[in-house]
Design an enzyme around this catalytic site. Structure first.
Site, mmCIF file in Angstrom:
data_model
loop_
_atom_site.group_PDB
_atom_site.id
_atom_site.type_symbol
_atom_site.label_atom_id
_atom_site.label_comp_id
_atom_site.label_asym_id
_atom_site.label_seq_id
_atom_site.Cartn_x
_atom_site.Cartn_y
_atom_site.Cartn_z
ATOM 1 N N GLY A 161 0.914 -1.069 -0.051
ATOM 2 C CA GLY A 161 0.147 -0.059 0.045
ATOM 3 C C GLY A 161 0.807 1.310 -0.054
ATOM 4 N N ARG A 162 0.474 2.212 0.415
ATOM 5 C CA ARG A 162 1.166 3.685 0.479
ATOM 6 C C ARG A 162 2.486 3.336 1.037
ATOM 7 N NH1 ARG A 162 -4.414 5.633 1.390
ATOM 8 N NH2 ARG A 162 -4.200 4.490 3.315
ATOM 9 N N ILE A 163 2.393 2.787 2.414
ATOM 10 C CA ILE A 163 3.793 2.986 2.905
ATOM 11 C C ILE A 163 4.804 1.739 2.289
ATOM 12 C CG2 ILE A 163 4.980 2.331 5.460
ATOM 13 C CD1 ILE A 163 2.185 3.387 6.597
ATOM 14 N N THR A 201 7.271 -2.379 11.101
ATOM 15 C CA THR A 201 6.689 -1.114 11.459
ATOM 16 C C THR A 201 5.365 -1.255 11.143
ATOM 17 O OG1 THR A 201 7.085 -0.295 9.316
ATOM 18 C CG2 THR A 201 8.880 0.201 11.024
ATOM 19 N N ARG A 203 2.117 -4.033 12.314
ATOM 20 C CA ARG A 203 1.538 -4.564 13.414
ATOM 21 C C ARG A 203 2.234 -5.622 13.994
ATOM 22 N NH1 ARG A 203 -0.085 0.293 13.717
ATOM 23 N NH2 ARG A 203 -2.121 0.854 13.868
ATOM 24 N N GLU A 232 1.552 -5.484 22.531
ATOM 25 C CA GLU A 232 2.087 -4.183 22.853
ATOM 26 C C GLU A 232 1.533 -3.729 24.051
ATOM 27 O OE1 GLU A 232 2.847 -2.413 19.026
ATOM 28 O OE2 GLU A 232 2.481 -0.532 20.069
ATOM 29 N N HIS A 260 7.033 1.653 19.189
ATOM 30 C CA HIS A 260 6.044 2.058 18.307
ATOM 31 C C HIS A 260 6.035 3.598 17.803
ATOM 32 C CE1 HIS A 260 1.763 1.078 16.833
ATOM 33 N NE2 HIS A 260 2.071 1.799 15.966
#
Ligand code: DGY
Length: 343
Positions: A165-167, A245, A247, A276, A294
């Site tokens: 996707g975008r990242i 980076t 989940r 987390e 995070h």
């Protein structure tokens, strides 16, 4: 406009000011501190009289909480990922959910690269050694790590991007300077993969077996939970480095600890954890990890943009309008939404 916005935890000032500037709107912040969230009971009580909930990814926005929000016209989360929100329940109850896509793409891609480089070149370990005054004399094997580019070997390193996707795409763009070969796996975005910079689409097992660096950028869904388990980690090269980076639950963290301890892979740079903020037993003691709390999107500018976007989404909900960034826009066409908003 009147109404009540409950903010689960204080967001950056630019977002708070935007909310405060709305005439007739009552804003209640449940927690001011950066290092703790509101008690669940407090959240449940507050949401019962809220028109809008503005929350963070640390709050469990589950069916119980959504059902308690009988007046809720929307939930605005200051994050792009909404795996803490029961989206099925939100849609069923007619509650739109806003999020903050786009504004954190570049910042998160930067951090993925920072983690990749830090893990490959053992930067935190070397930093610790230096500040502890242990550097006595230059040594030919002192903190030797892995080359990210070809390092003069003539062999292009392979970057495997899972989730395009975008990242994921922003991470691919940053690889150009390192002259890497880039493989990407994303069942939903195959056409996009080949449109970017000569990136090649690959099945997951092929990507894992070829990549020198694997970077995860997939949202957490039932399909991506434990996408990398023991079998997948064993498929990776023993010299490979994993960066997460995205989940935590995308990786089986207990299996990852074994992989790192037993040398199935060489190292891991992690910004997120399966449970987390807790970490799997043994993770913190490993010499071949770089661990961050995070902070993927944690630049001042990006957090300001996220806060602004979350505040705009919240105000739109309060006005009974469609928010600029709604996770499931189909909710606006449901009878449950119309009933809830009197539309
Ligand atoms: C998100 O937005 O989903 C990140 O994890 C925090 O910026």
């Amino acid at each position: 406009m009147t109404g009540r916005i409950v903010v689960s935890r204080r967001i950056p000032e630019v977002g708070m000011s935007l909310l405060a500037a709305q005439p007739g709107v009552e804003v209640e912040v449940l927690e001011d501190a950066q290092d703790r969230g509101p008690a669940r009971s407090r959240l449940l009580d507050a949401v019962a009289t809220a028109d809008v909930l503005l929350c963070l990814l640390t709050e469990a926005v589950d069916r119980e909480l959504l059902s308690a929000g009988r007046r809720l016209r929307g939930v605005s989360q200051m994050a792009v990922g909404v795996d803490n929100v029961d989206m099925a329940a939100a849609t069923e109850l007619g509650i739109p959910v806003g999020h903050t896509p786009g504004v954190l793409t570049e910042t998160t891609a930067d951090l993925a690269w920072a983690l990749l480089l830090a893990t490959a070149r053992r930067i935190p370990q070397a930093h610790r050694y230096q500040v502890e005054g242990r550097y006595r004399i230059w040594g030919p094997e002192l903190f030797t790590g892995a080359d990210v580019g070809s390092g003069g070997s003539g062999r292009r390193k392979v970057l495997g991007i899972v989730g395009f996707g975008r990242i994921g795409q922003a991470v691919a763009r940053r690889s150009v300077g390192f002259d890497m070969e880039v493989l990407a796996h994303d069942p939903r975005n195959r056409d996009r993969v080949e449109a970017v910079l000569g990136v090649r689409w690959a099945p997951l097992d092929h990507l894992l077996s070829e990549a020198d660096f694997v970077s995860l950028h997939t949202p957490l869904t039932p399909e991506t939970h434990h996408l990398l388990g023991e079998e997948e980690l064993r498929t990776m090269k023993s010299t490979a480095i994993l960066v997460n980076t995205a989940r935590g639950p995308v990786v089986d963290e207990a299996a990852l600890v074994r992989a790192l301890r037993e040398g199935w892979i060489a190292g891991a740079g992690l910004d997120v954890y399966e449970d987390e903020p807790r970490m799997a037993p043994g993770l913190v003691d490993l010499p071949n990890v770089v661990l961050l709390p995070h902070v993927g999107s944690a630049s001042i500018d990006t957090r300001d943009r996220m806060a602004t976007m979350a505040a705009h989404n919240a105000v739109a909900f309060l006005q009974g309008e469609r928010a600029p960034h709604t996770v499931d826009p189909g909710v606006y066409d449901t009878p449950a939404y119309r009933e809830r908003t009197g539309g």
